[in-house]
Design a protein around this motif. Sequence first.
Motif, PDB file in Angstrom:
ATOM      1  N   GLY A 126       0.828  -1.198   0.000  1.00  0.00           N
ATOM      2  CA  GLY A 126       0.000   0.000   0.000  1.00  0.00           C
ATOM      3  C   GLY A 126       0.856   1.238   0.000  1.00  0.00           C
ATOM      4  O   GLY A 126       1.825   1.332   0.752  1.00  0.00           O
ATOM      5  N   ARG A 127       0.500   2.175  -0.812  1.00  0.00           N
ATOM      6  CA  ARG A 127       1.332   3.351  -0.996  1.00  0.00           C
ATOM      7  C   ARG A 127       1.441   4.210   0.245  1.00  0.00           C
ATOM      8  O   ARG A 127       2.431   4.900   0.429  1.00  0.00           O
ATOM      9  CB  ARG A 127       0.783   4.197  -2.145  1.00  0.00           C
ATOM     10  CG  ARG A 127       0.871   3.555  -3.512  1.00  0.00           C
ATOM     11  CD  ARG A 127       0.455   4.545  -4.576  1.00  0.00           C
ATOM     12  NE  ARG A 127      -0.887   5.046  -4.333  1.00  0.00           N
ATOM     13  CZ  ARG A 127      -1.364   6.147  -4.896  1.00  0.00           C
ATOM     14  NH1 ARG A 127      -0.618   6.867  -5.688  1.00  0.00           N
ATOM     15  NH2 ARG A 127      -2.596   6.532  -4.641  1.00  0.00           N
ATOM     16  N   THR A 128       0.421   4.188   1.106  1.00  0.00           N
ATOM     17  CA  THR A 128       0.404   5.094   2.252  1.00  0.00           C
ATOM     18  C   THR A 128       0.810   4.416   3.547  1.00  0.00           C
ATOM     19  O   THR A 128       0.528   4.925   4.621  1.00  0.00           O
ATOM     20  CB  THR A 128      -0.989   5.706   2.412  1.00  0.00           C
ATOM     21  OG1 THR A 128      -1.936   4.642   2.627  1.00  0.00           O
ATOM     22  CG2 THR A 128      -1.369   6.512   1.201  1.00  0.00           C
ATOM     23  N   PHE A 129       1.489   3.281   3.440  1.00  0.00           N
ATOM     24  CA  PHE A 129       1.870   2.536   4.641  1.00  0.00           C
ATOM     25  C   PHE A 129       2.601   3.408   5.639  1.00  0.00           C
ATOM     26  O   PHE A 129       2.359   3.341   6.842  1.00  0.00           O
ATOM     27  CB  PHE A 129       2.747   1.346   4.243  1.00  0.00           C
ATOM     28  CG  PHE A 129       3.541   0.779   5.389  1.00  0.00           C
ATOM     29  CD1 PHE A 129       4.902   1.005   5.507  1.00  0.00           C
ATOM     30  CD2 PHE A 129       2.913   0.014   6.363  1.00  0.00           C
ATOM     31  CE1 PHE A 129       5.622   0.488   6.554  1.00  0.00           C
ATOM     32  CE2 PHE A 129       3.633  -0.513   7.423  1.00  0.00           C
ATOM     33  CZ  PHE A 129       4.990  -0.278   7.517  1.00  0.00           C
ATOM     34  N   SER A 130       3.508   4.257   5.164  1.00  0.00           N
ATOM     35  CA  SER A 130       4.368   5.024   6.062  1.00  0.00           C
ATOM     36  C   SER A 130       3.594   6.018   6.908  1.00  0.00           C
ATOM     37  O   SER A 130       4.107   6.534   7.893  1.00  0.00           O
ATOM     38  CB  SER A 130       5.457   5.743   5.268  1.00  0.00           C
ATOM     39  OG  SER A 130       4.872   6.661   4.370  1.00  0.00           O
ATOM     40  N   ARG A 131       2.340   6.292   6.541  1.00  0.00           N
ATOM     41  CA  ARG A 131       1.571   7.282   7.282  1.00  0.00           C
ATOM     42  C   ARG A 131       0.591   6.652   8.263  1.00  0.00           C
ATOM     43  O   ARG A 131      -0.270   7.342   8.800  1.00  0.00           O
ATOM     44  CB  ARG A 131       0.847   8.188   6.301  1.00  0.00           C
ATOM     45  CG  ARG A 131       1.808   8.921   5.376  1.00  0.00           C
ATOM     46  CD  ARG A 131       1.108   9.948   4.546  1.00  0.00           C
ATOM     47  NE  ARG A 131       0.601  11.040   5.370  1.00  0.00           N
ATOM     48  CZ  ARG A 131      -0.008  12.106   4.869  1.00  0.00           C
ATOM     49  NH1 ARG A 131      -0.185  12.219   3.558  1.00  0.00           N
ATOM     50  NH2 ARG A 131      -0.441  13.064   5.654  1.00  0.00           N
ATOM     51  N   TYR A 132       0.695   5.365   8.485  1.00  0.00           N
ATOM     52  CA  TYR A 132      -0.142   4.697   9.475  1.00  0.00           C
ATOM     53  C   TYR A 132       0.663   4.466  10.752  1.00  0.00           C
ATOM     54  O   TYR A 132       1.854   4.181  10.717  1.00  0.00           O
ATOM     55  CB  TYR A 132      -0.622   3.344   8.959  1.00  0.00           C
ATOM     56  CG  TYR A 132      -1.772   3.439   7.988  1.00  0.00           C
ATOM     57  CD1 TYR A 132      -1.549   3.442   6.616  1.00  0.00           C
ATOM     58  CD2 TYR A 132      -3.080   3.521   8.447  1.00  0.00           C
ATOM     59  CE1 TYR A 132      -2.605   3.517   5.723  1.00  0.00           C
ATOM     60  CE2 TYR A 132      -4.138   3.605   7.561  1.00  0.00           C
ATOM     61  CZ  TYR A 132      -3.895   3.605   6.202  1.00  0.00           C
ATOM     62  OH  TYR A 132      -4.939   3.676   5.325  1.00  0.00           O
ATOM     63  N   ASN A 133      -0.036   4.589  11.870  1.00  0.00           N
ATOM     64  CA  ASN A 133       0.519   4.110  13.121  1.00  0.00           C
ATOM     65  C   ASN A 133       0.391   2.595  13.121  1.00  0.00           C
ATOM     66  O   ASN A 133      -0.631   2.040  12.710  1.00  0.00           O
ATOM     67  CB  ASN A 133      -0.247   4.692  14.301  1.00  0.00           C
ATOM     68  CG  ASN A 133      -0.193   6.199  14.306  1.00  0.00           C
ATOM     69  OD1 ASN A 133       0.863   6.788  14.123  1.00  0.00           O
ATOM     70  ND2 ASN A 133      -1.341   6.838  14.493  1.00  0.00           N
ATOM     71  N   MET A 134       1.436   1.931  13.570  1.00  0.00           N
ATOM     72  CA  MET A 134       1.463   0.474  13.516  1.00  0.00           C
ATOM     73  C   MET A 134       1.473  -0.117  14.914  1.00  0.00           C
ATOM     74  O   MET A 134       2.179   0.365  15.803  1.00  0.00           O
ATOM     75  CB  MET A 134       2.699   0.002  12.747  1.00  0.00           C
ATOM     76  CG  MET A 134       2.719   0.458  11.297  1.00  0.00           C
ATOM     77  SD  MET A 134       1.312  -0.129  10.339  1.00  0.00           S
ATOM     78  CE  MET A 134       1.548  -1.908  10.431  1.00  0.00           C
ATOM     79  N   GLY A 135       0.715  -1.178  15.064  1.00  0.00           N
ATOM     80  CA  GLY A 135       0.645  -1.824  16.360  1.00  0.00           C
ATOM     81  C   GLY A 135       0.854  -3.323  16.258  1.00  0.00           C
ATOM     82  O   GLY A 135       0.683  -3.923  15.192  1.00  0.00           O
ATOM     83  N   TRP A 136       1.249  -3.911  17.363  1.00  0.00           N
ATOM     84  CA  TRP A 136       1.295  -5.356  17.523  1.00  0.00           C
ATOM     85  C   TRP A 136       0.338  -5.742  18.650  1.00  0.00           C
ATOM     86  O   TRP A 136       0.308  -5.074  19.700  1.00  0.00           O
ATOM     87  CB  TRP A 136       2.702  -5.853  17.866  1.00  0.00           C
ATOM     88  CG  TRP A 136       3.651  -5.870  16.707  1.00  0.00           C
ATOM     89  CD1 TRP A 136       4.548  -4.903  16.366  1.00  0.00           C
ATOM     90  CD2 TRP A 136       3.808  -6.923  15.746  1.00  0.00           C
ATOM     91  NE1 TRP A 136       5.250  -5.278  15.252  1.00  0.00           N
ATOM     92  CE2 TRP A 136       4.820  -6.518  14.851  1.00  0.00           C
ATOM     93  CE3 TRP A 136       3.209  -8.165  15.553  1.00  0.00           C
ATOM     94  CZ2 TRP A 136       5.235  -7.309  13.777  1.00  0.00           C
ATOM     95  CZ3 TRP A 136       3.616  -8.947  14.494  1.00  0.00           C
ATOM     96  CH2 TRP A 136       4.622  -8.515  13.614  1.00  0.00           C
TER      97      TRP A 136
END
Length: 122
Positions: free
Chosen positions: A26-36
């Motif tokens: 996905g092109r906008t991956f870098s703009r998501y907060n990521m969680g585990w």
Amino acid sequence: QVQLVESGGGLVQAGGSLRLSCAASGRTFSRYNMGWFRQAPEKEREFVALLRWTDASTVYANSVKGRFTISRDNAKNTVYLQMNRLKPEDTAVYYCAATDFVTVEAGSYNYWGQGTQVTVSS
């Protein structure tokens, strides 16, 4: 739209280490907060760690603080969870997830991977 695929789970003895990876498309991956998150048998899914995209700040559950580290490599569209000094109670299916919000609530995450099993033997 973001698709997430986890890898790196397995069987490890107590005190050992594993590194989980979460590959994103996905092109906008870098703009998501990521969680585990993780879910043990017959238990609710629980928050493990969060990484904010804006400033790379992190939040950890108390149960993993000082042992787990979340990081990301935007060039590789990948998020990692380095898990050290593993304990049997860390045994669970681990999921990565993406959200627009800064939250530890699973319900606020828009996208989820399929999960990877981590088993820690005593």
